[in-house]
Design a protein around this motif. Structure first.
Motif, PDB file in Angstrom:
ATOM      1  N   ALA A 115       0.837  -1.209   0.000  1.00  0.00           N
ATOM      2  CA  ALA A 115       0.000   0.000   0.000  1.00  0.00           C
ATOM      3  C   ALA A 115       0.868   1.255   0.000  1.00  0.00           C
ATOM      4  CB  ALA A 115      -0.928  -0.015   1.222  1.00  0.00           C
ATOM      5  N   GLY A 116       1.990   1.215   0.729  1.00  0.00           N
ATOM      6  CA  GLY A 116       2.890   2.372   0.755  1.00  0.00           C
ATOM      7  C   GLY A 116       3.493   2.639  -0.615  1.00  0.00           C
ATOM      8  N   GLU A 117       3.905   1.571  -1.295  1.00  0.00           N
ATOM      9  CA  GLU A 117       4.487   1.741  -2.640  1.00  0.00           C
ATOM     10  C   GLU A 117       3.416   2.246  -3.619  1.00  0.00           C
ATOM     11  OE1 GLU A 117       7.770   1.174  -3.069  1.00  0.00           O
ATOM     12  OE2 GLU A 117       7.806   1.611  -5.215  1.00  0.00           O
ATOM     13  N   ALA A 118       2.173   1.741  -3.463  1.00  0.00           N
ATOM     14  CA  ALA A 118       1.076   2.187  -4.339  1.00  0.00           C
ATOM     15  C   ALA A 118       0.808   3.678  -4.141  1.00  0.00           C
ATOM     16  CB  ALA A 118      -0.191   1.376  -4.056  1.00  0.00           C
ATOM     17  N   ARG A 119       0.882   4.134  -2.893  1.00  0.00           N
ATOM     18  CA  ARG A 119       0.694   5.569  -2.618  1.00  0.00           C
ATOM     19  C   ARG A 119       1.784   6.392  -3.280  1.00  0.00           C
ATOM     20  NH1 ARG A 119      -0.942   4.109   2.346  1.00  0.00           N
ATOM     21  NH2 ARG A 119       1.153   4.230   3.231  1.00  0.00           N
ATOM     22  N   GLN A 120       3.047   5.933  -3.100  1.00  0.00           N
ATOM     23  CA  GLN A 120       4.171   6.686  -3.670  1.00  0.00           C
ATOM     24  C   GLN A 120       4.125   6.733  -5.184  1.00  0.00           C
ATOM     25  OE1 GLN A 120       7.870   5.180  -2.138  1.00  0.00           O
ATOM     26  NE2 GLN A 120       7.325   5.779  -0.063  1.00  0.00           N
ATOM     27  N   ALA A 121       3.520   5.722  -5.797  1.00  0.00           N
ATOM     28  CA  ALA A 121       3.444   5.679  -7.260  1.00  0.00           C
ATOM     29  C   ALA A 121       2.300   6.538  -7.781  1.00  0.00           C
ATOM     30  CB  ALA A 121       3.296   4.237  -7.723  1.00  0.00           C
ATOM     31  N   GLY A 122       1.680   7.318  -6.919  1.00  0.00           N
ATOM     32  CA  GLY A 122       0.600   8.207  -7.344  1.00  0.00           C
ATOM     33  C   GLY A 122      -0.764   7.661  -7.009  1.00  0.00           C
ATOM     34  N   ASP A 123      -0.879   6.980  -5.870  1.00  0.00           N
ATOM     35  CA  ASP A 123      -2.166   6.429  -5.437  1.00  0.00           C
ATOM     36  C   ASP A 123      -2.775   5.494  -6.471  1.00  0.00           C
ATOM     37  OD1 ASP A 123      -2.560   7.328  -2.823  1.00  0.00           O
ATOM     38  OD2 ASP A 123      -3.112   9.324  -3.527  1.00  0.00           O
ATOM     39  N   ILE A 124      -1.960   4.562  -6.947  1.00  0.00           N
ATOM     40  CA  ILE A 124      -2.532   3.597  -7.890  1.00  0.00           C
ATOM     41  C   ILE A 124      -3.426   2.612  -7.134  1.00  0.00           C
ATOM     42  CG2 ILE A 124      -0.712   3.845  -9.615  1.00  0.00           C
ATOM     43  CD1 ILE A 124       0.483   1.217  -8.592  1.00  0.00           C
ATOM     44  N   VAL A 125      -4.395   2.063  -7.848  1.00  0.00           N
ATOM     45  CA  VAL A 125      -5.498   1.328  -7.228  1.00  0.00           C
ATOM     46  C   VAL A 125      -5.306  -0.172  -7.379  1.00  0.00           C
ATOM     47  CG1 VAL A 125      -7.995   0.930  -7.392  1.00  0.00           C
ATOM     48  CG2 VAL A 125      -7.054   3.221  -7.753  1.00  0.00           C
ATOM     49  N   LEU A 126      -5.567  -0.916  -6.310  1.00  0.00           N
ATOM     50  CA  LEU A 126      -5.645  -2.380  -6.424  1.00  0.00           C
ATOM     51  C   LEU A 126      -7.024  -2.723  -6.992  1.00  0.00           C
ATOM     52  CD1 LEU A 126      -4.370  -5.156  -5.852  1.00  0.00           C
ATOM     53  CD2 LEU A 126      -5.513  -5.098  -3.630  1.00  0.00           C
ATOM     54  N   ALA A 127      -7.041  -3.363  -8.175  1.00  0.00           N
ATOM     55  CA  ALA A 127      -8.314  -3.596  -8.861  1.00  0.00           C
ATOM     56  C   ALA A 127      -8.799  -5.036  -8.745  1.00  0.00           C
ATOM     57  CB  ALA A 127      -8.183  -3.203 -10.330  1.00  0.00           C
ATOM     58  N   GLY A 128      -7.991  -5.930  -8.142  1.00  0.00           N
ATOM     59  CA  GLY A 128      -8.439  -7.306  -7.995  1.00  0.00           C
ATOM     60  C   GLY A 128      -7.275  -8.224  -7.728  1.00  0.00           C
ATOM     61  N   GLY A 129      -7.571  -9.537  -7.698  1.00  0.00           N
ATOM     62  CA  GLY A 129      -6.518 -10.512  -7.459  1.00  0.00           C
ATOM     63  C   GLY A 129      -7.076 -11.792  -6.895  1.00  0.00           C
ATOM     64  N   ASP A 130      -6.197 -12.580  -6.310  1.00  0.00           N
ATOM     65  CA  ASP A 130      -6.609 -13.876  -5.775  1.00  0.00           C
ATOM     66  C   ASP A 130      -5.653 -14.266  -4.647  1.00  0.00           C
ATOM     67  OD1 ASP A 130      -8.118 -16.152  -5.538  1.00  0.00           O
ATOM     68  OD2 ASP A 130      -7.302 -17.147  -7.316  1.00  0.00           O
ATOM     69  N   THR A 131      -6.144 -15.079  -3.725  1.00  0.00           N
ATOM     70  CA  THR A 131      -5.274 -15.638  -2.691  1.00  0.00           C
ATOM     71  C   THR A 131      -5.514 -17.139  -2.634  1.00  0.00           C
ATOM     72  OG1 THR A 131      -6.920 -15.392  -0.937  1.00  0.00           O
ATOM     73  CG2 THR A 131      -5.402 -13.561  -1.237  1.00  0.00           C
ATOM     74  N   CYS A 132      -4.450 -17.882  -2.338  1.00  0.00           N
ATOM     75  CA  CYS A 132      -4.643 -19.308  -2.108  1.00  0.00           C
ATOM     76  C   CYS A 132      -3.548 -19.818  -1.188  1.00  0.00           C
ATOM     77  CB  CYS A 132      -4.667 -20.089  -3.421  1.00  0.00           C
ATOM     78  SG  CYS A 132      -3.079 -20.229  -4.208  1.00  0.00           S
ATOM     79  N   ALA A 133      -3.767 -20.988  -0.609  1.00  0.00           N
ATOM     80  CA  ALA A 133      -2.759 -21.601   0.254  1.00  0.00           C
ATOM     81  C   ALA A 133      -1.628 -22.136  -0.620  1.00  0.00           C
ATOM     82  CB  ALA A 133      -3.389 -22.727   1.061  1.00  0.00           C
ATOM     83  N   SER A 134      -0.411 -22.091  -0.083  1.00  0.00           N
ATOM     84  CA  SER A 134       0.757 -22.492  -0.860  1.00  0.00           C
ATOM     85  C   SER A 134       1.831 -22.996   0.090  1.00  0.00           C
ATOM     86  CB  SER A 134       1.243 -21.273  -1.651  1.00  0.00           C
ATOM     87  OG  SER A 134       2.504 -21.514  -2.212  1.00  0.00           O
ATOM     88  N   SER A 135       2.725 -23.845  -0.411  1.00  0.00           N
ATOM     89  CA  SER A 135       3.779 -24.366   0.464  1.00  0.00           C
ATOM     90  C   SER A 135       4.852 -23.310   0.735  1.00  0.00           C
ATOM     91  CB  SER A 135       4.408 -25.612  -0.164  1.00  0.00           C
ATOM     92  OG  SER A 135       4.913 -25.292  -1.431  1.00  0.00           O
ATOM     93  N   CYS A 136       5.033 -22.365  -0.194  1.00  0.00           N
ATOM     94  CA  CYS A 136       5.943 -21.256   0.076  1.00  0.00           C
ATOM     95  C   CYS A 136       5.249 -19.972  -0.338  1.00  0.00           C
ATOM     96  CB  CYS A 136       7.279 -21.437  -0.644  1.00  0.00           C
ATOM     97  SG  CYS A 136       7.163 -21.353  -2.410  1.00  0.00           S
TER      98      CYS A 136
END
Ligand SMILES: [Mg+2]
Length: 348
Positions: A115-136
């Motif tokens: 979020a800090g990097e997104a702010r510094q880049a000019g408040d760019i927006v997170l528009a979506g994504g995915d999460t899942c369990a992983s071994s690493c």
């Protein structure tokens, strides 16, 4: 508490809480929460889309990397690619593979860094994504950008005679990796390098802090990339080092290259660290990865009109005809192009 102890909806809630949504009206018509995002395509621009994956034990080690800095870096390496295209960054997407035993506090720190990097880049927006369990742990960012077609920077377009330039000192990030390998760590509380007990690499604290910061928290050349768009003949960002990246630019432009070893701008921390381990500084800097400065070629006319001085570019060589291939010039004598890669840093 660990990530595995809460459900995916709680993780998504934590993500959404840090990325409250579009601050630039009209750019994202529909963001997180539906099956897909709807982005408005800006009139008169083309869209850049780039994606980069940070994989635990391949790109980073959890024990060496504070989570907030990992979040910064995951977005920064994508911002560097968008900058290298001459574009302004737009909405981005985040895919996370999460080990069940990851601490929720580390997960939150990772999001804070993003979020800090997104702010510094000019408040760019997170528009979506995915999460899942992983071994690493794996962090995949896909970033969009916009650029007017006449201002796109490509690897293609360099011509024999063009000057090869870099936008910043080389080698500091690799010097930081040398320190991590030798047991130095980043202290988040002190915001400085923490010295290992009896470690083999004895350098001043401020040198170590600068080198570790270069490795753990690269700064993308966002403004510079946009400023250079339409003014340079070809360009890319330096993620793998000049030794590996310049051949890619040359291949795309259909050129060869001559690079002068004594023109390589070695960063001050890198110079100190490379000397401490007995490596030749310009050669090590040439092979060093992850500087995330820009490698651009410039016509002689553009250089003479002040482009290089205006933007702090340093000449390291020139493009030549493809049949001449790539070579290093050492005191005026041609040497074979150096082997790229990290093996330089794993010698005993
Ligand atoms: Mg790149």
């Amino acid at each position: 508490m660990q990530v595995g102890a809460v459900g995916e909806s709680e993780l998504v809630r934590r993500i959404a809480a840090r990325f409250p949504g579009p601050s630039r009206p009209g750019e994202v018509l529909l963001g997180m929460g539906d099956d897909g995002a709807l982005l408005r395509h800006p009139a008169g621009s083309v869209q850049v889309i780039t994606t980069d994956l940070l994989l635990e034990n391949v790109h980073f080690r959890r024990a060496w990397t504070p989570f907030d800095l990992l979040g910064h870096k995951a977005l920064a390496v994508n911002l560097s690619d968008v900058a290298a295209m001459g574009a302004a960054p737009g909405p981005f997407f985040l895919n996370l593979g999460l080990p069940q035993d990851l601490l929720l506090s580390d997960f939150d720190a990772l999001l804070d860094g993003l979020a800090g990097e997104a702010r510094q880049a000019g408040d760019i927006v997170l528009a979506g994504g995915d999460t899942c369990a992983s071994s690493c742990l794996h962090i995949g960012v896909t970033l969009t950008g916009q650029v007017r077609p006449e201002r796109v920077i490509r690897r293609e377009g360099g011509q024999p005679g063009d000057l090869i330039t870099v936008s910043g000192p080389l080698g500091d990030a690799a010097a930081g990796l040398l320190l991590l390998e030798a047991g130095w760590r980043w202290s988040t509380t002190a915001a400085a390098a923490a010295r290992p007990a009896g470690g083999p690499l004895d350098v001043p604290d401020q040198v170590a802090t600068a080198a570790l910061a270069a490795h753990l928290r690269p700064v993308p050349c966002l403004r510079l990339g946009q400023d250079l768009g339409g003014k340079v003949s070809a360009g890319m960002d330096l993620s793998d080092g000049v030794a590996a990246d310049l051949p890619r630019l040359c291949a795309a432009s259909g050129c060869g290259a001559r690079v002068e070893l004594d023109r390589i701008p070695v960063g001050a921390p890198a110079r100190a660290l490379f000397a401490a381990v007995g490596m030749d500084a310009p050669r090590a800097a040439l092979a060093a990865a992850e500087d995330y400065s820009l490698l651009v070629t410039v016509t002689r006319e553009a250089w003479q009109s002040g482009l290089g001085a205006d933007h702090g570019l340093a000449i390291i060589g020139r493009l030549v005809a493809a049949r001449e291939g790539l070579a290093l010039l050492v005191d005026g004598v041609e040497e074979a192009w150096p082997e790229p890669g990290f093996h330089h840093f794993s010698r005993p």
